[in-house]
Design an enzyme around this catalytic site. Sequence first.
Site, short mmCIF file in Angstrom:
data_model
loop_
_atom_site.label_atom_id
_atom_site.label_comp_id
_atom_site.label_asym_id
_atom_site.label_seq_id
_atom_site.Cartn_x
_atom_site.Cartn_y
_atom_site.Cartn_z
N TYR A 1 0.86 -1.20 0.00
CA TYR A 1 0.00 0.00 0.00
C TYR A 1 0.89 1.23 0.00
O TYR A 1 1.87 1.29 0.74
CB TYR A 1 -0.90 0.02 1.24
CG TYR A 1 -2.37 0.10 0.86
CD1 TYR A 1 -2.85 1.18 0.12
CD2 TYR A 1 -3.25 -0.92 1.20
CE1 TYR A 1 -4.17 1.23 -0.26
CE2 TYR A 1 -4.58 -0.86 0.82
CZ TYR A 1 -5.04 0.23 0.08
OH TYR A 1 -6.33 0.29 -0.31
N ASP B 1 -6.75 15.14 -23.67
CA ASP B 1 -6.77 13.71 -23.38
C ASP B 1 -6.13 13.01 -24.58
O ASP B 1 -6.77 12.84 -25.62
CB ASP B 1 -8.22 13.26 -23.16
CG ASP B 1 -8.33 11.77 -22.88
OD1 ASP B 1 -7.34 11.06 -23.05
OD2 ASP B 1 -9.44 11.33 -22.52
N THR C 1 -3.86 7.33 -21.43
CA THR C 1 -3.72 5.95 -21.01
C THR C 1 -2.30 5.55 -21.36
O THR C 1 -1.60 6.25 -22.11
CB THR C 1 -4.69 5.01 -21.77
OG1 THR C 1 -4.47 5.19 -23.17
CG2 THR C 1 -6.13 5.31 -21.43
N LYS D 1 -2.57 2.00 -24.96
CA LYS D 1 -3.07 1.99 -26.35
C LYS D 1 -1.86 2.12 -27.28
O LYS D 1 -1.00 1.25 -27.28
CB LYS D 1 -4.11 3.08 -26.54
CG LYS D 1 -5.29 2.99 -25.56
CD LYS D 1 -6.31 4.06 -25.86
CE LYS D 1 -7.23 4.39 -24.73
NZ LYS D 1 -8.37 3.50 -24.58
N ARG E 1 -1.85 -1.62 -18.79
CA ARG E 1 -3.11 -0.88 -18.66
C ARG E 1 -2.92 0.15 -17.55
O ARG E 1 -2.51 -0.20 -16.44
CB ARG E 1 -4.25 -1.81 -18.26
CG ARG E 1 -4.47 -2.97 -19.18
CD ARG E 1 -5.85 -3.52 -19.01
NE ARG E 1 -6.78 -2.60 -19.61
CZ ARG E 1 -6.99 -2.51 -20.93
NH1 ARG E 1 -6.36 -3.28 -21.75
NH2 ARG E 1 -7.84 -1.63 -21.41
#
Length: 488
Positions: free
Chosen positions: A80, A257, A286, A289, A295
């Site tokens: 964590y 974006d 992201t 892609k 991811r």
Amino acid sequence: MTADSTLSSPAATPGTDYAATASEAYRAALQVIESVEPRIAAATRKELADQRDSLKLIASENYASPAVLLTMGSWLSDKYAEGTVGHRFYAGCQNVDEVESIAAEHARELFGAPYAYVQPHSGIDANLVAFWAILATKIEAPALHDAGVKNVNDLSEAEWERLRARLGSQRLMGMSLDAGGHLTHGFRPNISGKMFHQRSYGTDPATGLLDYDAVRAAAREFKPLILVAGYSAYPRRVNFATMREIADEVGATLMVDMAHFAGLVAGKVLTGDEDPVPHAHVVTSTTHKSLRGPRGGLVLATAEYSDAVDKGCPMVLGGPLSHVMAAKAVAFAEARQPSFRAYAQRVADNAKAFAEGLLRRGATLVTGGTDNHIVLLDVQSFGLTGRQAESALLDSGIVTNRNSIPSDPNGAWYTSGIRFGTPALTTRGFGPIEFDRVAELVVHVLSNTQADGTSKAKYTLADNTADFVRAASAELLDANPLYPGLTL
Ligand code: PLP
């Protein structure tokens, strides 16, 4: 053309048999998984076989390198680490600090950005972090300053309610969904459309191209706090210098974006006015892609917004995925290699070859072509809906997704378009000749698909079409193997 070397022999490990080492690693991992839940091992093996055997033309997908994939399978996952480097809410984060610092450093260098935040778990999360950071910087911070306090907890009940009302009444303007925008750009069903008063800009109905004068006029009238640029299904480049001019003129923050085209930015295909980083206040992305990483999401920001972006976790995000941040670092390191520039250029060249192949065979493309990695086919000339076309292509081993086209008569579910993208097959080694052949196969499938007049989903595929196309695809796929040398 040969498969991209990143998949078989990265420059970082000369002399090693990379594919053999990766094969050993995967075989061992699958054996361990098998001993606990064999069905998961089986599904994992099957996914590789399926991906190897299909023509993947989904514009938002790619194939990450074994180095990236293997990086995610570690005990970094167990830690964590809420907070940021050096300021964690948990003890013992020294290694996560190291991982996050390296990933952020690579991202800054790769994109030439003053600040990079590598924690977002996905593109949508990155956009939420950006929205929060802009609201915090533009609305919350000045309100705290005016009230003479440092923290929202120090506001009176009345001041707090006034601030909440202000935060909830801001305006956002982004590209409409049917013009190619993403649902997080203010689309009503999405939280972005509920958080903000929203207005969309579309494209010119005659050309399908962005009309900057129309965007400017709409921005002058609407006066958004946030002007969003970027897209999921627009097959053209955007002039971000002009978008910044428009934002400045109306006092808006320009948020870009670049989830879809980050690989073309990293690979220097998009430069100057087409590179969002020097022009936007905040850039989101992201990493999986065209950028070909794990991811995940990413936020780049100017100094004005960096402190607020840095508070993304735990304000907006749950604890960072340390194993994925590590994989982002590996992917960014790969993207800084000269071979990635060559890859990004091939992605754009292949999209052009594919679009020309479709046009030559009589197909209709939204905007008449492409100059990025996306090709948007209007399937109405084949007498089909997007849903029918998508299913017929899938039956033939061609994996795509249906997509709205501007003013789509079939709505967002059935649609009238098919979106194609070249990043994944380019990673396998496909070049313009192979993409021209794929265009021929796509047109062959759609020309041999008959719509069923009773339903927007039903269709009939002429006998032998699927078998013929699968056999023809197999030749292309066998000549350009996915993860060459990787055996399970
Ligand atoms: N932004 C854009 C422009 C996208 O195309 C997408 C994904 O399709 C996203 C954000 C969301 O990314 P993710 O699925 O990682 O949340």
